[in-house]
Enzyme design. Structure first.
Site, PDB file in Angstrom:
ATOM      1  N   GLY C  10       0.993 -63.187  44.096  1.00 27.78           N
ATOM      2  CA  GLY C  10       2.328 -63.708  44.426  1.00 27.78           C
ATOM      3  C   GLY C  10       3.316 -62.607  44.763  1.00 27.78           C
ATOM      4  O   GLY C  10       3.153 -61.456  44.385  1.00 27.78           O
ATOM      5  N   ARG C  73      -4.191 -64.502  48.210  1.00 26.49           N
ATOM      6  CA  ARG C  73      -5.066 -64.660  47.051  1.00 26.49           C
ATOM      7  C   ARG C  73      -6.501 -64.764  47.558  1.00 26.49           C
ATOM      8  O   ARG C  73      -6.749 -65.393  48.566  1.00 26.49           O
ATOM      9  CB  ARG C  73      -4.703 -65.914  46.268  1.00 26.49           C
ATOM     10  CG  ARG C  73      -3.297 -65.871  45.699  1.00 26.49           C
ATOM     11  CD  ARG C  73      -2.966 -67.167  44.972  1.00 26.49           C
ATOM     12  NE  ARG C  73      -1.531 -67.307  44.825  1.00 26.49           N
ATOM     13  CZ  ARG C  73      -0.813 -66.734  43.863  1.00 26.49           C
ATOM     14  NH1 ARG C  73      -1.404 -65.982  42.953  1.00 26.49           N
ATOM     15  NH2 ARG C  73       0.490 -66.898  43.784  1.00 26.49           N
ATOM     16  N   LEU C  74      -7.399 -64.139  46.839  1.00 20.75           N
ATOM     17  CA  LEU C  74      -8.796 -64.239  47.254  1.00 20.75           C
ATOM     18  C   LEU C  74      -9.625 -64.637  46.044  1.00 20.75           C
ATOM     19  O   LEU C  74      -9.469 -64.086  44.957  1.00 20.75           O
ATOM     20  CB  LEU C  74      -9.292 -62.892  47.807  1.00 20.75           C
ATOM     21  CG  LEU C  74     -10.647 -62.974  48.517  1.00 20.75           C
ATOM     22  CD1 LEU C  74     -10.563 -63.862  49.748  1.00 20.75           C
ATOM     23  CD2 LEU C  74     -11.102 -61.579  48.925  1.00 20.75           C
ATOM     24  N   GLY C 103      -2.002 -58.614  40.207  1.00 20.04           N
ATOM     25  CA  GLY C 103      -2.042 -59.128  38.842  1.00 20.04           C
ATOM     26  C   GLY C 103      -3.428 -59.011  38.241  1.00 20.04           C
ATOM     27  O   GLY C 103      -4.279 -58.241  38.702  1.00 20.04           O
ATOM     28  N   ASP C 104      -3.601 -59.783  37.192  1.00 21.11           N
ATOM     29  CA  ASP C 104      -4.851 -59.904  36.477  1.00 21.11           C
ATOM     30  C   ASP C 104      -6.126 -59.785  37.327  1.00 21.11           C
ATOM     31  O   ASP C 104      -6.952 -58.888  37.134  1.00 21.11           O
ATOM     32  CB  ASP C 104      -4.826 -61.311  35.870  1.00 21.11           C
ATOM     33  CG  ASP C 104      -5.537 -61.330  34.570  1.00 21.11           C
ATOM     34  OD1 ASP C 104      -5.056 -60.698  33.609  1.00 21.11           O
ATOM     35  OD2 ASP C 104      -6.623 -61.957  34.550  1.00 21.11           O
ATOM     36  N   THR C 106      -6.565 -58.923  40.440  1.00 19.86           N
ATOM     37  CA  THR C 106      -6.631 -57.704  41.243  1.00 19.86           C
ATOM     38  C   THR C 106      -7.026 -56.511  40.387  1.00 19.86           C
ATOM     39  O   THR C 106      -7.818 -55.654  40.808  1.00 19.86           O
ATOM     40  CB  THR C 106      -5.257 -57.461  41.917  1.00 19.86           C
ATOM     41  OG1 THR C 106      -5.076 -58.463  42.903  1.00 19.86           O
ATOM     42  CG2 THR C 106      -5.178 -56.079  42.545  1.00 19.86           C
ATOM     43  N   THR C 126       3.264 -58.358  37.894  1.00 21.65           N
ATOM     44  CA  THR C 126       3.442 -59.726  37.428  1.00 21.65           C
ATOM     45  C   THR C 126       4.904 -59.935  37.176  1.00 21.65           C
ATOM     46  O   THR C 126       5.517 -59.220  36.396  1.00 21.65           O
ATOM     47  CB  THR C 126       2.681 -60.022  36.139  1.00 21.65           C
ATOM     48  OG1 THR C 126       3.354 -61.105  35.467  1.00 21.65           O
ATOM     49  CG2 THR C 126       2.667 -58.845  35.194  1.00 21.65           C
ATOM     50  N   ASP C 128       6.088 -62.356  35.722  1.00 16.86           N
ATOM     51  CA  ASP C 128       6.203 -63.015  34.415  1.00 16.86           C
ATOM     52  C   ASP C 128       6.119 -62.036  33.244  1.00 16.86           C
ATOM     53  O   ASP C 128       6.290 -62.435  32.096  1.00 16.86           O
ATOM     54  CB  ASP C 128       5.082 -64.055  34.258  1.00 16.86           C
ATOM     55  CG  ASP C 128       5.286 -65.254  35.168  1.00 16.86           C
ATOM     56  OD1 ASP C 128       6.410 -65.443  35.651  1.00 16.86           O
ATOM     57  OD2 ASP C 128       4.316 -65.996  35.382  1.00 16.86           O
ATOM     58  N   ASP C 130       3.567 -60.680  31.907  1.00 20.90           N
ATOM     59  CA  ASP C 130       2.528 -61.078  30.947  1.00 20.90           C
ATOM     60  C   ASP C 130       1.231 -60.257  31.056  1.00 20.90           C
ATOM     61  O   ASP C 130       0.195 -60.663  30.538  1.00 20.90           O
ATOM     62  CB  ASP C 130       2.223 -62.583  31.065  1.00 20.90           C
ATOM     63  CG  ASP C 130       1.826 -62.991  32.472  1.00 20.90           C
ATOM     64  OD1 ASP C 130       1.690 -62.106  33.339  1.00 20.90           O
ATOM     65  OD2 ASP C 130       1.669 -64.198  32.710  1.00 20.90           O
ATOM     66  N   ARG C 172       4.571 -69.852  33.486  1.00 19.66           N
ATOM     67  CA  ARG C 172       3.557 -70.882  33.199  1.00 19.66           C
ATOM     68  C   ARG C 172       2.964 -70.709  31.813  1.00 19.66           C
ATOM     69  O   ARG C 172       2.783 -71.651  31.080  1.00 19.66           O
ATOM     70  CB  ARG C 172       2.392 -70.772  34.206  1.00 19.66           C
ATOM     71  CG  ARG C 172       2.746 -71.108  35.590  1.00 19.66           C
ATOM     72  CD  ARG C 172       2.222 -72.480  36.019  1.00 19.66           C
ATOM     73  NE  ARG C 172       3.011 -72.840  37.201  1.00 19.66           N
ATOM     74  CZ  ARG C 172       2.571 -72.778  38.459  1.00 19.66           C
ATOM     75  NH1 ARG C 172       1.330 -72.471  38.703  1.00 19.66           N
ATOM     76  NH2 ARG C 172       3.372 -73.078  39.449  1.00 19.66           N
ATOM     77  N   GLU C 223       8.797 -73.046  32.777  1.00 19.11           N
ATOM     78  CA  GLU C 223       8.090 -74.146  33.446  1.00 19.11           C
ATOM     79  C   GLU C 223       6.829 -74.590  32.699  1.00 19.11           C
ATOM     80  O   GLU C 223       6.391 -75.729  32.803  1.00 19.11           O
ATOM     81  CB  GLU C 223       7.739 -73.784  34.889  1.00 19.11           C
ATOM     82  CG  GLU C 223       6.871 -72.543  34.995  1.00 19.11           C
ATOM     83  CD  GLU C 223       6.585 -72.100  36.432  1.00 19.11           C
ATOM     84  OE1 GLU C 223       6.584 -72.927  37.333  1.00 19.11           O
ATOM     85  OE2 GLU C 223       6.376 -70.876  36.617  1.00 19.11           O
ATOM     86  N   ARG C 268      21.897 -82.742  33.136  1.00 18.95           N
ATOM     87  CA  ARG C 268      21.527 -82.325  34.473  1.00 18.95           C
ATOM     88  C   ARG C 268      20.510 -81.188  34.452  1.00 18.95           C
ATOM     89  O   ARG C 268      20.476 -80.415  33.491  1.00 18.95           O
ATOM     90  CB  ARG C 268      22.759 -81.848  35.258  1.00 18.95           C
ATOM     91  CG  ARG C 268      23.811 -82.910  35.450  1.00 18.95           C
ATOM     92  CD  ARG C 268      23.349 -84.004  36.408  1.00 18.95           C
ATOM     93  NE  ARG C 268      24.331 -85.074  36.481  1.00 18.95           N
ATOM     94  CZ  ARG C 268      25.301 -85.112  37.389  1.00 18.95           C
ATOM     95  NH1 ARG C 268      25.397 -84.147  38.300  1.00 18.95           N
ATOM     96  NH2 ARG C 268      26.169 -86.100  37.388  1.00 18.95           N
ATOM     97  N   HIS C 274      11.832 -70.609  43.787  1.00 16.10           N
ATOM     98  CA  HIS C 274      11.417 -69.406  44.513  1.00 16.10           C
ATOM     99  C   HIS C 274      12.447 -68.293  44.557  1.00 16.10           C
ATOM    100  O   HIS C 274      12.091 -67.144  44.776  1.00 16.10           O
ATOM    101  CB  HIS C 274      11.020 -69.785  45.942  1.00 16.10           C
ATOM    102  CG  HIS C 274       9.907 -70.762  45.998  1.00 16.10           C
ATOM    103  ND1 HIS C 274       8.616 -70.412  45.715  1.00 16.10           N
ATOM    104  CD2 HIS C 274       9.894 -72.091  46.252  1.00 16.10           C
ATOM    105  CE1 HIS C 274       7.844 -71.483  45.820  1.00 16.10           C
ATOM    106  NE2 HIS C 274       8.592 -72.517  46.142  1.00 16.10           N
ATOM    107  N   ILE C 275      13.743 -68.638  44.383  1.00 17.95           N
ATOM    108  CA  ILE C 275      14.740 -67.560  44.500  1.00 17.95           C
ATOM    109  C   ILE C 275      14.546 -66.499  43.425  1.00 17.95           C
ATOM    110  O   ILE C 275      15.043 -65.386  43.551  1.00 17.95           O
ATOM    111  CB  ILE C 275      16.203 -68.075  44.440  1.00 17.95           C
ATOM    112  CG1 ILE C 275      16.482 -68.837  43.141  1.00 17.95           C
ATOM    113  CG2 ILE C 275      16.528 -68.938  45.629  1.00 17.95           C
ATOM    114  CD1 ILE C 275      17.979 -69.104  42.923  1.00 17.95           C
ATOM    115  N   ARG C 277      11.869 -64.891  42.764  1.00 21.35           N
ATOM    116  CA  ARG C 277      10.855 -63.870  43.053  1.00 21.35           C
ATOM    117  C   ARG C 277      11.051 -63.154  44.386  1.00 21.35           C
ATOM    118  O   ARG C 277      10.174 -62.393  44.811  1.00 21.35           O
ATOM    119  CB  ARG C 277       9.463 -64.447  42.945  1.00 21.35           C
ATOM    120  CG  ARG C 277       9.092 -65.500  43.948  1.00 21.35           C
ATOM    121  CD  ARG C 277       7.664 -66.019  43.667  1.00 21.35           C
ATOM    122  NE  ARG C 277       6.796 -65.004  43.155  1.00 21.35           N
ATOM    123  CZ  ARG C 277       5.976 -65.150  42.102  1.00 21.35           C
ATOM    124  NH1 ARG C 277       5.911 -66.287  41.466  1.00 21.35           N
ATOM    125  NH2 ARG C 277       5.224 -64.173  41.717  1.00 21.35           N
TER     126      ARG C 277
END
Lengths: 344, 344, 344, 344
Positions: C10, C73-74, C103-104, C106, C126, C128, C130, C172, C223, C268, C274-275, C277
C-alpha cells in the site's frame, strides 16, 4: 445601545470571529454592552442569555471553530408563534437591537422581526456560499481549503495505485465548494448539482486519461449532484438492507459503482463529511468574519435594520435581506465552463 | 495561434498555476501551442525558450511555489532598447501573442509592446496586492496566511513571557499584508505605510493592555511603515558599524528599541522575510491564479491585447493596463479605521 | 555495486524520501548506480526498470507522497514461482543487490530471495506501525497527524451541535493510529482492535460527559475494532441491499447506530479513509524515511543482506527480518491503559 | 495526595498538554487535586497559586501553545536561598509533592528540593532536544516541523531567483533542530555547533551545485554554529554602530556576507526566531507531552521523586535526574556524517 446576538443553523468556521469583532467594536466604539443568546433562536425565545465581555476570553475565540453560543435550528412557524416570548426577552434585558448570524431562514426571520418592531441586523452565514447579495460568506474558504488539502493527498495515492478516485464534498444545492476545491486541487473532473452529469461522459474523460498514459483520475462530486435524465444511471434513494437496517448510499459511492462496472477498474470513494465545517478558520475567513462583525456593530448603531452585511468586491456594504434570500446563489453556467477547460 | 509566456519580477505563489491553466486551456480549447521564455523579459530578448506541453509534468506544477520559467527584473530602458531582438524572437518562433505575468513594470511593458505591434495580454502579479484594477492578486492570500500562522504562534510565546512582540511583514508601499494578517491573527496594533505611526501612541495602546491585566501585546508592522513627523522617533537609515560592515536595521527592530526604552519592558521582534513569498499557494490563490490563466488564454484568442485579466467581485474581467498601473493601490483610510476598532 | 530498488504494498508517505536518500547516498558515497523497478515485485519479474539519477528530479520527490516507482501487490506463491525471471532481470542489469521497501510480505520475500542467492536489504513500510523490530515506521506519523487534524476540526462541530461523533481511522489489526490520534486530539474514548469494546461502556462514558455538563463526546475507532462477545452488539458483515447492491457498513457506522439507539441522541460518523495515507509526509516521517534510505545504501555496501533497517531509540540499526515479521506489533495492554486514564 | 505543578524556563509547545494530562490523571485515577503555580519557581516562592480543575477549560488547552501557568527564569542561588518560603508555600497548601516541568536548571532544582525534603518529579523540557536520559523531548518535533515548512517555502523562492539562501534556526549548543529540519526539507548543507564550519567548504558545496546546473542552494545554520579556527572567517561579536545603537548580527547574516563576497552572488538570510517555539504542538508532541503528564501523575503516586519521566524507544520510563543533566546531549559525529551524505 444594548445589543443581543445569536448564531443559528449549521456550524461554520468564523462564527466566533464575528461574535468577537461585534463585541469588541460595540464595546470600544460605542460603549454598548452585548448579550449572547444560546443555541440559536430558541435561546432568545426561552431567554438563555450570557453577557459577552471584551476581555481575553472573547479575544481568544478568534481562532476557534464552532460557536461559543451554540446553535440550533428552529421551525419558522414556531418562531413566528413565539413573538410574545421574544418581545418579553427583549424587554427583560432592555435590548435595543439584535444581530442574527445565520442562513436563509435566519435572515428571513431577521426581516420579519424588524417589521414587527424588533430591530435586527443580519449576518449571512453559509458554508456553501449560496446566499445572494454577497460575493462570499465566511466558512466557505475554510471548507474549500480543507477539501483541497484532502484532494491533494488523494492524488499521490490514486497515482501510486493507478486508480480512479471520487471525492464527495458538501453542496446540496450549489456546487461552489466542489468547483473551487476541484480547481484548487487540479481535479480531472468536477460534478455539481447545477449541471446534471452523464456517467458515460465522466467515464470517457477518465478513460482518455489512461489512454494518454496518465496513471489515475480524480473526480470531485458535490453531494447534491444528480445524473442527467435518460442516461444509463439513476440515483437510488436510501432503503433498508436485508438486516432491516437503514441504508443510505451517497452519490459518490453510487457513481463509483457505475464507473467501476463501465471501466472495469478499481474505483475508490472518499466522503469528506463533517471535517469540512469545523476547526480553525483560514486567514481569509477570519478577516471576512471579523469585518462582518465590525460592520454589524456599526450597522446597529446607524439603524440599518432589516439589512445584512455583505462583501462587494473589497468593501463591506449593507444589503436588504430580500436581495440575499430571493434566490439561492448557484454556480452560473459560464463559471462551470471556465473550469471545464481543465477537465481531463 | 502560437503563444509565448513569461514571468517577471519577484517570486509569488500561484505563478505556476497561471502557467498551467494557460497551457492547458490554450491546448485543449484552441489547439494553440505555448512556448515559455526563461528568466523574465531577458529570456524573450535573448530567446531562451522552452516548449510547454499539456502533460503530467505541467499538471503537477499547480501546487508548486516559484515559477518553472524562472524570473528576473529588467530595466525598462533596456527593454525598450531591445525591441529589435524581441521582434526577432517573436518572428523566429512565429508567435501570434504573448502573455506577460508580472507587476507594474511588466504590465506597462505589455502595453508598450502592444502599441508597437507585439500583442500582449497582461496577468497582474503582486504579492503586496497593490496593483489597481483588480480586487485581489494571487500570492497575497498565501502571504497573509503564512504571516497569520506565524503570528498565531507568537501569541502564546508572548503571553507566556509577558512580552511586547513586533512582527515585520512585507509591504514597502502598501499595508495590505499587515492589515489582513493583523486582522486574521488578532494583533493588538497594526502599523502600515499609509498611516504614519506615533510611537508614543503605540506604547499607550500596549501599556493600556498591561494595565487591564493582559499579559502581552502584539503589533504587526509593514516593512515600509514610517513615523509621523515631529514624533519622538525618526527612522535611521542603514549605516556602517564600527567594524566597517554595512548595517541595516528594519523598522520593527527600531520600533522595538524605542518601545523597550519607553515601556522598560522586554520587546522582541520577528522579521518574517522570504518565507512569505514562497511555497505552495493557498486554495484561494490556486483558484484565482488558475482562473487568471484560463482567462488569459481566452483573452489572447479574443484579441484583448494591451489589457489585463482582473478579479471584480466574483468575476474575471478584462481591464485596460492604464487602470491597473495608474496609481499604486494603497489601503484607504476607512479600511484602516475599520481595523483600528479592534486595537488594544 | 549496482543496486535495484522497488516499493511494494500500500501507498505510504515517505516512500519517495527513502528512494531519494538511497539514490543520493549510493551515488555520492559509493559511486553506485541505482535502478528502479516499477509497480512492486512485478516490475522485477517482468523487468520494467527505470534508471534513477541523483539530479534535481530525484531531489524534488522528498516532499511528494506516493511512490514514483508505482507499487503493487504480488501473491507470494507467484513470486516464488518467478525466481527464474527475477534471476534473469538481476543478471540482465548486472545488479549486485536489491533494496525492497514494503510490509510483512515484502520483508519475507527479501529474506527468501537472500537465501536463494539474490542479496536483498529490506526497508520496513507500514502506515499502521505494526511491523516489529523497529520503534516506528515512516508514514505512521503522517497518518496520525492527518487524523488528529481532522478530529481537531470535529470537536467544535460536535460541540456546537451537542453531538456524539465517531471517527473511523485506519488499523485493521493494530490500533496504533487510533491510539496516537486519539491522544493527540483529546478524544474522549478510543476503541482499538486489541481491546474488544463493550458498546454499553462506550455509551456510559459518553452519558457521563453530558451529565457533567459537557456538550459533546468524540470517540476514535480503529477500522478493525470488534465488540466483546456477549455484549449487546455484534458486527454485521457486509451484505446486499434490497436493490441487489453490495453493502458494507464499517464498524463506526454500526457503533453509531447502536449508540444513537441507546442514548437517544444525534450520533454522527466520519470515516477518514484514503486521505490518511497520501500526500506530503510530516517532517518526522521525512527524517525517518531519509535515514532509512541512507542506511539502506550503507547496508547494501556492508553486505547486511536478509536484514532490515530499523529505528531503535534515536539510532538506525540493522535487524534480522525474522524479528520484524515474527509477530504483528500490536498495542500492548499497558499502552491502552495509559490512554484510558484520559477517557471521559 | 495534593500535588503542585509549575512550568519554568523558555516557552515550549506541549507544556499545556503535560499540565492537562497530569491534572486529568491525578483527578480521575487517584482523586488527587492539583494546584498550579504561576510564572515558574517564583510562583512557588511567592505563593501565586491557581487550582486546576479537570473540566472543559483544562481539556481545551491540549492544543494551545505556551503555558497557562506562565513561566519565568529564576537564579538557582535565589532559589536555594528561598527554601523557607518554598516550605511555607508547600505547608500552606498541604502539598504532598511537586511536578516541575523545565530544563536543566529546573531538573537540578527538582533533585535538590527532593534531597531537602520536598518531593519533586521532573518533566524534562527543552525545545532544543539537548537534555540527556530521554530519546526526545516535546516541543522539538514542533520546532522541526515549523522550520521545515519554512525551508520548504524558501526552496522555490531561492530557485526562481537563483540564489543561495541561509536559514538560521534555534540551537545555541546543540544542532538537533538544524539537523532534523535540514534533513526534512532537503537542505543542501547543514551547519551545527558540534561541527565547526569551514566557510570555504560551504562555498565549495554551493559552487558545485551551480556548476552541476542547479539553480540555487540552501544552507541551514544553527544559531550557535562557529567557524573552524584558522579558516578565513571569524565571527564578530555584537557591537555599537556609528549611531551609538547596539548591533548584533547573527551567524547566518555573517556567513551570508562572507559567502556573497566569495561567490559574487546574491545570498539571502532568513532568521526564523520565535515562531519556532510557539503555537499548537504537532500531533507527535501532543502525544509525547500527554504521556509525560500521565506518567508524572503515576510517578508522584508511586513516590519516584528526584527522577524524571523519559522516552526510551516506545516506552515512558523513570530516569534519575543525574542522567538527564550530566551532560548536554549534542549531535554525535556519526549522526552528522549520516546527514552529510546528502549535502550538495
Amino acid at each position: 445601545m444594548r445589543i443581543g446576538v445569536l448564531t443559528a443553523g449549521g456550524d461554520c468556521p468564523g462564527l466566533n470571529a464575528v461574535i468577537r469583532a461585534l463585541v469588541r467594536t460595540a464595546n470600544s466604539e460605542y460603549d454598548s454592552p452585548v448579550l449572547g443568546f444560546q443555541d440559536g433562536w430558541s435561546g432568545l425565545v426561552h431567554d438563555r442569555a450570557v453577557p459577552l465581555f471584551d476581555d481575553e476570553g472573547i479575544d481568544r475565540i478568534l481562532l476557534r471553530g464552532g460557536t461559543i453560543l451554540g446553535t440550533g435550528r428552529l421551525n419558522p412557524d414556531i418562531l413566528r408563534g413565539s413573538l410574545p416570548e421574544i418581545r418579553a426577552t427583549i424587554a427583560r434585558h432592555s435590548l435595543d437591537a439584535l444581530v442574527a448570524i445565520g442562513g436563509d431562514g435566519t435572515l428571513k426571520a431577521a426581516r420579519w422581526l424588524t417589521e414587527n418592531g424588533i430591530p435586527v441586523v443580519g449576518v449571512p452565514k453559509t458554508i456553501d456560499n449560496d446566499v445572494g447579495g454577497t460575493d462570499y460568506t465566511f466558512g466557505f474558504d475554510t471548507a474549500v481549503s480543507i477539501a483541497s488539502d484532502a484532494i491533494d493527498r488523494l492524488h499521490t495515492t490514486a497515482e501510486s495505485h493507478e486508480r480512479v478516485m471520487l471525492v464527495e464534498v458538501m453542496g446540496r444545492h450549489a456546487g461552489w465548494i466542489a468547483l473551487h476545491a476541484g480547481l484548487a486541487s487540479g481535479a480531472h473532473m468536477i460534478v455539481i448539482p447545477e449541471v446534471p452529469f452523464d456517467i458515460d461522459y465522466v467515464c470517457k474523460v477518465m478513460k482518455r486519461r489512461f489512454q494518454m498514459g496518465e496513471a489515475y483520475g480524480i473526480c470531485v462530486v458535490a453531494e447534491g449532484a444528480t445524473p442527467v435524465e435518460g442516461s444509463g444511471m439513476a440515483l437510488r434513494e436510501g432503503g433498508t438492507d436485508q438486516f432491516g437496517h437503514e441504508v443510505f448510499t451517497g452519490v459518490a459511492d453510487q457513481m463509483a459503482a457505475a464507473i467501476a462496472e463501465r471501466m472495469n477498474r478499481d474505483v475508490r470513494t472518499t466522503v469528506l463529511g463533517h471535517i469540512q465545517r469545523g476547526g480553525t478558520p483560514t486567514a481569509y475567513d477570519r478577516v471576512l468574519a471579523t469585518r462582518f462583525g465590525v460592520h454589524a456593530a456599526h450597522a446597529v448603531h446607524r439603524g440599518d435594520f432589516g439589512q445584512i452585511v455583505a462583501l462587494r468586491g473589497e468593501c463591506i456594504e449593507m444589503v436588504p435581506v430580500e436581495e440575499a434570500v430571493a434566490v439561492l446563489k448557484t454556480v452560473p453556467e459560464d463559471r462551470y465552463r471556465e473550469a471545464a477547460c481543465l477537465f481531463g
